[in-house]
Design a protein around this motif. Structure first.
Motif, PDB file in Angstrom:
ATOM      1  N   VAL A   4      11.386 -15.071  -2.589  1.00 37.98           N
ATOM      2  CA  VAL A   4      11.995 -15.609  -1.369  1.00 37.98           C
ATOM      3  C   VAL A   4      13.396 -15.015  -1.226  1.00 37.98           C
ATOM      4  CG1 VAL A   4      12.841 -17.709  -0.238  1.00 37.98           C
ATOM      5  CG2 VAL A   4      10.641 -17.726  -1.464  1.00 37.98           C
ATOM      6  N   LEU A   5      13.696 -14.511  -0.045  1.00 33.85           N
ATOM      7  CA  LEU A   5      15.034 -13.993   0.245  1.00 33.85           C
ATOM      8  C   LEU A   5      15.725 -14.938   1.218  1.00 33.85           C
ATOM      9  CD1 LEU A   5      17.251 -11.779   0.194  1.00 33.85           C
ATOM     10  CD2 LEU A   5      15.970 -10.605   2.018  1.00 33.85           C
ATOM     11  N   ARG A   6      16.801 -15.567   0.760  1.00 30.32           N
ATOM     12  CA  ARG A   6      17.558 -16.506   1.584  1.00 30.32           C
ATOM     13  C   ARG A   6      18.725 -15.752   2.207  1.00 30.32           C
ATOM     14  NH1 ARG A   6      18.505 -20.810   4.785  1.00 30.32           N
ATOM     15  NH2 ARG A   6      20.175 -22.172   4.068  1.00 30.32           N
ATOM     16  N   LEU A   7      18.742 -15.634   3.534  1.00 31.42           N
ATOM     17  CA  LEU A   7      19.799 -14.886   4.213  1.00 31.42           C
ATOM     18  C   LEU A   7      20.946 -15.788   4.655  1.00 31.42           C
ATOM     19  CD1 LEU A   7      17.863 -12.464   6.600  1.00 31.42           C
ATOM     20  CD2 LEU A   7      18.756 -12.020   4.310  1.00 31.42           C
ATOM     21  N   PHE A   8      22.188 -15.230   4.584  1.00 33.29           N
ATOM     22  CA  PHE A   8      23.360 -15.825   5.243  1.00 33.29           C
ATOM     23  C   PHE A   8      23.779 -17.176   4.705  1.00 33.29           C
ATOM     24  CE2 PHE A   8      21.037 -13.411   8.653  1.00 33.29           C
ATOM     25  CZ  PHE A   8      21.702 -12.226   8.398  1.00 33.29           C
ATOM     26  N   HIS A   9      23.668 -17.345   3.389  1.00 36.18           N
ATOM     27  CA  HIS A   9      24.162 -18.576   2.776  1.00 36.18           C
ATOM     28  C   HIS A   9      25.682 -18.695   2.983  1.00 36.18           C
ATOM     29  CE1 HIS A   9      24.935 -21.721  -0.101  1.00 36.18           C
ATOM     30  NE2 HIS A   9      25.816 -20.945  -0.702  1.00 36.18           N
ATOM     31  N   ARG A  10      26.124 -19.862   3.421  1.00 34.82           N
ATOM     32  CA  ARG A  10      27.563 -20.132   3.575  1.00 34.82           C
ATOM     33  C   ARG A  10      27.972 -21.231   2.601  1.00 34.82           C
ATOM     34  NH1 ARG A  10      26.289 -21.377   9.673  1.00 34.82           N
ATOM     35  NH2 ARG A  10      24.564 -22.197   8.449  1.00 34.82           N
ATOM     36  N   VAL A  11      28.971 -20.938   1.776  1.00 33.11           N
ATOM     37  CA  VAL A  11      29.464 -21.930   0.815  1.00 33.11           C
ATOM     38  C   VAL A  11      29.888 -23.183   1.582  1.00 33.11           C
ATOM     39  CG1 VAL A  11      31.330 -22.500  -0.778  1.00 33.11           C
ATOM     40  CG2 VAL A  11      30.197 -20.289  -0.952  1.00 33.11           C
ATOM     41  N   GLY A  12      29.544 -24.344   1.042  1.00 31.96           N
ATOM     42  CA  GLY A  12      29.905 -25.599   1.696  1.00 31.96           C
ATOM     43  C   GLY A  12      28.811 -26.011   2.641  1.00 31.96           C
ATOM     44  N   ARG A  13      28.777 -25.385   3.801  1.00 31.82           N
ATOM     45  CA  ARG A  13      27.834 -25.797   4.843  1.00 31.82           C
ATOM     46  C   ARG A  13      26.374 -25.745   4.399  1.00 31.82           C
ATOM     47  NH1 ARG A  13      27.199 -26.281  10.555  1.00 31.82           N
ATOM     48  NH2 ARG A  13      25.381 -25.204  11.321  1.00 31.82           N
ATOM     49  N   ASP A  14      25.998 -24.713   3.657  1.00 32.34           N
ATOM     50  CA  ASP A  14      24.585 -24.520   3.324  1.00 32.34           C
ATOM     51  C   ASP A  14      24.211 -24.879   1.892  1.00 32.34           C
ATOM     52  OD1 ASP A  14      23.929 -23.556   5.865  1.00 32.34           O
ATOM     53  OD2 ASP A  14      24.547 -21.528   5.334  1.00 32.34           O
ATOM     54  N   ASP A  15      25.151 -25.389   1.108  1.00 32.54           N
ATOM     55  CA  ASP A  15      24.894 -25.577  -0.328  1.00 32.54           C
ATOM     56  C   ASP A  15      23.586 -26.292  -0.607  1.00 32.54           C
ATOM     57  OD1 ASP A  15      27.298 -24.393  -0.653  1.00 32.54           O
ATOM     58  OD2 ASP A  15      28.290 -26.095  -1.631  1.00 32.54           O
ATOM     59  N   ARG A  16      23.453 -27.459  -0.001  1.00 35.95           N
ATOM     60  CA  ARG A  16      22.289 -28.270  -0.356  1.00 35.95           C
ATOM     61  C   ARG A  16      20.999 -27.690   0.223  1.00 35.95           C
ATOM     62  NH1 ARG A  16      22.262 -33.105  -2.399  1.00 35.95           N
ATOM     63  NH2 ARG A  16      21.068 -34.091  -0.756  1.00 35.95           N
ATOM     64  N   VAL A  17      21.058 -27.165   1.432  1.00 36.11           N
ATOM     65  CA  VAL A  17      19.834 -26.592   2.001  1.00 36.11           C
ATOM     66  C   VAL A  17      19.395 -25.371   1.188  1.00 36.11           C
ATOM     67  CG1 VAL A  17      18.783 -25.530   4.033  1.00 36.11           C
ATOM     68  CG2 VAL A  17      20.264 -27.512   4.309  1.00 36.11           C
ATOM     69  N   THR A  18      20.353 -24.557   0.740  1.00 36.96           N
ATOM     70  CA  THR A  18      19.965 -23.387  -0.064  1.00 36.96           C
ATOM     71  C   THR A  18      19.377 -23.812  -1.414  1.00 36.96           C
ATOM     72  OG1 THR A  18      21.572 -21.964   1.036  1.00 36.96           O
ATOM     73  CG2 THR A  18      20.802 -21.249  -1.111  1.00 36.96           C
ATOM     74  N   VAL A  19      19.921 -24.865  -2.022  1.00 36.83           N
ATOM     75  CA  VAL A  19      19.310 -25.393  -3.251  1.00 36.83           C
ATOM     76  C   VAL A  19      17.878 -25.869  -2.951  1.00 36.83           C
ATOM     77  CG1 VAL A  19      19.365 -27.290  -4.927  1.00 36.83           C
ATOM     78  CG2 VAL A  19      21.445 -25.990  -4.450  1.00 36.83           C
ATOM     79  N   HIS A  20      17.698 -26.550  -1.839  1.00 32.90           N
ATOM     80  CA  HIS A  20      16.350 -26.998  -1.488  1.00 32.90           C
ATOM     81  C   HIS A  20      15.400 -25.817  -1.281  1.00 32.90           C
ATOM     82  CE1 HIS A  20      17.048 -31.457  -0.250  1.00 32.90           C
ATOM     83  NE2 HIS A  20      18.022 -31.063  -1.030  1.00 32.90           N
ATOM     84  N   VAL A  21      15.886 -24.756  -0.637  1.00 39.48           N
ATOM     85  CA  VAL A  21      15.060 -23.553  -0.468  1.00 39.48           C
ATOM     86  C   VAL A  21      14.645 -23.006  -1.834  1.00 39.48           C
ATOM     87  CG1 VAL A  21      15.160 -21.095   0.192  1.00 39.48           C
ATOM     88  CG2 VAL A  21      15.929 -22.850   1.800  1.00 39.48           C
ATOM     89  N   ALA A  22      15.613 -22.912  -2.749  1.00 40.32           N
ATOM     90  CA  ALA A  22      15.337 -22.326  -4.066  1.00 40.32           C
ATOM     91  C   ALA A  22      14.359 -23.187  -4.867  1.00 40.32           C
ATOM     92  CB  ALA A  22      16.644 -22.145  -4.838  1.00 40.32           C
ATOM     93  N   LEU A  23      14.582 -24.496  -4.887  1.00 39.31           N
ATOM     94  CA  LEU A  23      13.702 -25.370  -5.670  1.00 39.31           C
ATOM     95  C   LEU A  23      12.304 -25.446  -5.056  1.00 39.31           C
ATOM     96  CD1 LEU A  23      16.074 -28.316  -6.680  1.00 39.31           C
ATOM     97  CD2 LEU A  23      15.561 -26.197  -7.915  1.00 39.31           C
ATOM     98  N   THR A  24      12.238 -25.351  -3.742  1.00 40.45           N
ATOM     99  CA  THR A  24      10.936 -25.325  -3.072  1.00 40.45           C
ATOM    100  C   THR A  24      10.194 -24.043  -3.427  1.00 40.45           C
ATOM    101  OG1 THR A  24      11.721 -26.764  -1.303  1.00 40.45           O
ATOM    102  CG2 THR A  24       9.815 -25.370  -0.799  1.00 40.45           C
ATOM    103  N   ALA A  25      10.907 -22.918  -3.403  1.00 38.62           N
ATOM    104  CA  ALA A  25      10.298 -21.647  -3.804  1.00 38.62           C
ATOM    105  C   ALA A  25       9.691 -21.777  -5.196  1.00 38.62           C
ATOM    106  CB  ALA A  25      11.347 -20.531  -3.783  1.00 38.62           C
ATOM    107  N   ARG A  26      10.469 -22.323  -6.139  1.00 32.31           N
ATOM    108  CA  ARG A  26       9.990 -22.459  -7.521  1.00 32.31           C
ATOM    109  C   ARG A  26       8.786 -23.400  -7.618  1.00 32.31           C
ATOM    110  NH1 ARG A  26      10.655 -26.350 -11.067  1.00 32.31           N
ATOM    111  NH2 ARG A  26      10.456 -25.908 -13.302  1.00 32.31           N
ATOM    112  N   ALA A  27       8.924 -24.584  -7.046  1.00 31.13           N
ATOM    113  CA  ALA A  27       7.880 -25.597  -7.219  1.00 31.13           C
ATOM    114  C   ALA A  27       6.572 -25.212  -6.534  1.00 31.13           C
ATOM    115  CB  ALA A  27       8.364 -26.951  -6.684  1.00 31.13           C
TER     116      ALA A  27
END
Lengths: 199, 199
Positions: free
Chosen positions: A6-29
């Motif tokens: 999975v390639l997550r584009l345009f992560h912004r520190v602060g604003r996207d922290d939790r959504v990007t973690v959710h993307v990553a954990l969803t990819a794994r699970a």
């Protein structure tokens, strides 16, 4: 079957922290092999995803990519198939069989962006794929994409080297603590407190 | 078939803004009738979800609930079935048929929390249901739960009064602008810029 990254584009520190973690954990699970994160460099975020993999098992690759367009072009040049999840794309149902055939033969890169994904992504993608054409969530889109493509792997996936493992329970939290694959302790947490576990 | 309401527990302003929006939009796009948000009162958040419904159509109910436990007890007393999505629960695959039967006869409340869901939720729930037993995301869990329960309604759902409607496109963004159900204009945005659309 080949690997999915999975390639997550345009992560912004602060604003996207939790959504990007959710993307990553969803990819794994849900059965992807790893996640590449582009946008703001965020070593804390990458560390916290790695800690989940240390606790709950792997393998699962996570890394930062500086030049996402170069990464996409390299992967395509190597023969990988590129899928971009977007609410504007064609229905997953119309291309699911084709995507399964592709995945038998080639590794797959699945791109999920924040808003403002540039035109070049739509053009480089072999498939622009929609999970419905309503606005919702890249986390939801990724989950359903992987669930349907991999036919429910989320329900049977096993990881190596896990220190924690959940035993399904109808009324509380039953967690095994493991060391080197052996049972260290078993806890049933009927009070429902999170004890620092993610999600 | 009866109605599904999603109850989002323990929303925190700032930290959870984007994830709660994703929960709400996923509820709408995947076939729930509405979302109730508890935790910090956040009128801005509720307004932004309502604006999506104004643009993309409804009906979809969104509201704040002060006393989430009272809400749950009231809904149960009224005969609704309560499902709590948690990574510690029993596999969705083991209860899917039963849940479909329930939904033929009763309205359903689907609870998704942040971390630290208290014991009483596990006890009040008729079903504590896991989408796999790995840590991932309440957005992913809700999406797959609704996709499987409602058998892909996300791929065919239609809303009333929409001002915007996507026409699936393999290479860009094709959007109809409607007024009173009639076509006002059609745009194809090959440059991939978001023009303020959500997701």
């Amino acid at each position: 079957m080949r690997r999915i990254t999975v390639l997550r584009l345009f992560h912004r520190v602060g604003r996207d922290d939790r959504v990007t973690v959710h993307v990553a954990l969803t990819a794994r699970a849900f059965g992807a092999s790893g996640v590449m994160i582009s946008g703001d460099r965020d070593d804390g975020l990458i560390g916290s995803i790695r800690r989940v993999t240390e606790q709950w098992g792997g393998p699962f690759e996570v890394d930062f990519v500086e030049d996402w367009e170069g990464y996409i072009r390299d992967r395509k040049a190597a023969g990988d198939v590129l899928v971009h999840l977007t609410m504007y794309g064609v229905s997953l149902l119309d291309v699911l069989g084709e995507l399964r055939n592709q995945l038998d033969q080639r590794d797959m890169v699945v791109v999920v962006g924040a808003s403002k994904v540039p035109r070049v992504v739509y053009e480089l993608a072999d498939y622009n794929v929609a999970i419905g054409n309503q606005p919702h969530s890249e986390v939801a889109a990724l989950a359903v994409f992987l669930d349907r493509l991999l036919e429910g792997r989320v329900f049977k996936v096993e990881f190596e080297g896990a220190m924690l493992k959940v035993i399904p329970d109808p009324r509380g939290k039953r967690v095994l603590r493991l060391r080197g694959g052996n049972l260290k302790s078993e806890a049933w947490d009927g009070d429902g407190r999170g004890r620092g576990l993610v999600v």
